[in-house]
Design an enzyme around this catalytic site. Structure first.
Site, PDB file in Angstrom:
ATOM      1  N   GLY A  14       0.824  -1.214   0.000  1.00  0.00           N
ATOM      2  CA  GLY A  14       0.000   0.000   0.000  1.00  0.00           C
ATOM      3  C   GLY A  14       0.854   1.257   0.000  1.00  0.00           C
ATOM      4  CB  SER A  16      -0.256   3.852  -4.434  1.00  0.00           C
ATOM      5  OG  SER A  16      -1.305   3.321  -3.650  1.00  0.00           O
ATOM      6  CB  SER A  39      -5.550  -1.926  -4.147  1.00  0.00           C
ATOM      7  OG  SER A  39      -6.768  -2.383  -4.588  1.00  0.00           O
ATOM      8  CG  ASP A  65      -6.395  -8.024  -3.340  1.00  0.00           C
ATOM      9  OD1 ASP A  65      -6.162  -7.568  -2.202  1.00  0.00           O
ATOM     10  OD2 ASP A  65      -7.522  -8.410  -3.708  1.00  0.00           O
ATOM     11  CG  ASN A  92       0.995   1.483   4.829  1.00  0.00           C
ATOM     12  OD1 ASN A  92       0.809   2.254   5.767  1.00  0.00           O
ATOM     13  ND2 ASN A  92       0.518   1.712   3.614  1.00  0.00           N
ATOM     14  CB  SER A 144      -4.886   1.930  14.151  1.00  0.00           C
ATOM     15  OG  SER A 144      -5.703   2.983  14.625  1.00  0.00           O
ATOM     16  CE1 TYR A 157      -8.148   0.773   9.965  1.00  0.00           C
ATOM     17  CE2 TYR A 157      -8.288   1.723  12.161  1.00  0.00           C
ATOM     18  CZ  TYR A 157      -7.640   1.618  10.940  1.00  0.00           C
ATOM     19  OH  TYR A 157      -6.504   2.347  10.703  1.00  0.00           O
ATOM     20  CE  LYS A 161      -5.056  -0.972  10.687  1.00  0.00           C
ATOM     21  NZ  LYS A 161      -3.915  -1.141   9.775  1.00  0.00           N
ATOM     22  CB  ILE A 190      -1.845  10.005  10.178  1.00  0.00           C
ATOM     23  CG1 ILE A 190      -1.269   9.258  11.394  1.00  0.00           C
ATOM     24  CG2 ILE A 190      -0.750  10.536   9.271  1.00  0.00           C
ATOM     25  CD1 ILE A 190      -0.402  10.049  12.329  1.00  0.00           C
TER      26      ILE A 190
END
Ligand code: NAP
Length: 249
Positions: A14, A16, A39, A65, A92, A144, A157, A161, A190
């Site tokens: 991840g 990008s 992705s 993926d 990440n 996180s 989520y 995490k 963030i």
């Protein structure tokens, strides 16, 4: 001793956009060659590749993926074939699909667990043998503060995490004798596209709950990752480093 990653090779899933992009660029600034996966954002990923090359490092941007173990093996085997070794892995890639538990669909639960948690298993498993052959490595998994403290509307989520923390500590214990370190970075709020969707009221509340009184920048997470990737942290494994302005202390 100063922070250097010269002669190191790194993979950032991840990479990008957002935090992953900053991590990839920071590792390159410290001298590492960097592969990023993404992705669907091919243009953004190719921009990151160009920026890494402009910093004087080798780079690749690969569509992969993170949910697929087979793809993770292909990506890592390709790095070892082309560049000889993998020293640093940063897991990440992540998504959110927020909803209250009563309204959360099975699909929302499964997607978040797959992209955020299964991906960490996929890439960490695929990296283990090459890192063993290389007699060491450093894995940094992006969790996180929500995984440490929970958050209403983010049970999927938070579970993904928190799962990363348990997985990382187990991995660190299994592979410490092979000189492979595994640590967690747990960011607070963030500013990235992931947090763009938050309302002004919620952002104000987050600032109030953060002792340092502001949201963080992706670069501030990237600095912590670079430290854990480098030999400056050679005696640190199985740890969780919060980068959250003091929010979860
Ligand atoms: P972001 O801006 O939304 O970027 C997410 C990145 O993950 C993109 O590069 C995306 O690729 C990639 N990705 C998503 N699904 C993928 C998949 N199935 N396979 C491969 N790559 C995939 O998010 P961010 O804010 O930078 O977050 C990065 C990480 O930090 C996540 O794990 C997130 O949970 C964690 N985090 C963020 C915050 C925050 O406040 N922002 C706080 C704590 C933790 P595409 O560009 O191709 O979509």
């Amino acid at each position: 001793m100063s922070l250097t990653l010269t002669d190191k090779t790194a993979l950032v899933t991840g990479g990008s956009r957002g935090i992953g992009r900053s991590i990839a660029l920071t590792l390159a600034e410290y001298g590492a060659d960097v592969v990023i996966t993404y992705s669907s954002s091919a243009d953004a990923a190719n921009e990151v590749k160009k920026e890494i090359e402009a910093a004087g490092s080798r780079a690749k941007a690969l569509q992969a993926d993170a949910v697929s173990l087979k793809k993770a093996e292909e990506v890592i085997n390709g790095i070892v074939e082309d560049w000889g070794k993998l020293d640093i892995l940063v897991n990440n890639a992540g998504i959110t699909k927020d909803n209250l538990i009563l309204r959360m669909s099975e699909e929302q639960w499964d997607q978040v667990i797959d992209v955020n948690l299964k991906s960490v298993f996929n890439y960490s498993k695929a990296a283990a043998k090459p890192m063993m052959r290389n007699r060491g490595g450093s894995i940094i998994n992006i969790s996180s503060v929500v995984g440490l403290a929970g958050n209403a509307g983010q049970s999927n989520y938070a579970a993904s995490k928190a799962g990363i923390v348990g997985f990382t500590k187990s991995y660190a214990k299994e592979l410490a004798s092979r000189n492979i370190r595994a640590n967690v970075v747990a960011p607070g709020y963030i500013l990235t596209e992931m947090t763009d969707e938050l309302s002004d009221d919620l952002l104000e509340k987050i600032k109030e709950d953060t002792p340092l009184g502001r949201a963080g920048d992706a670069e501030e997470v990237a600095s912590a990752v670079a430290f854990l990737a480098s030999d400056l942290s050679s005696y640190i494994t199985g740890d969780v480093l919060r980068v959250d302005g003091g929010m979860a202390m």
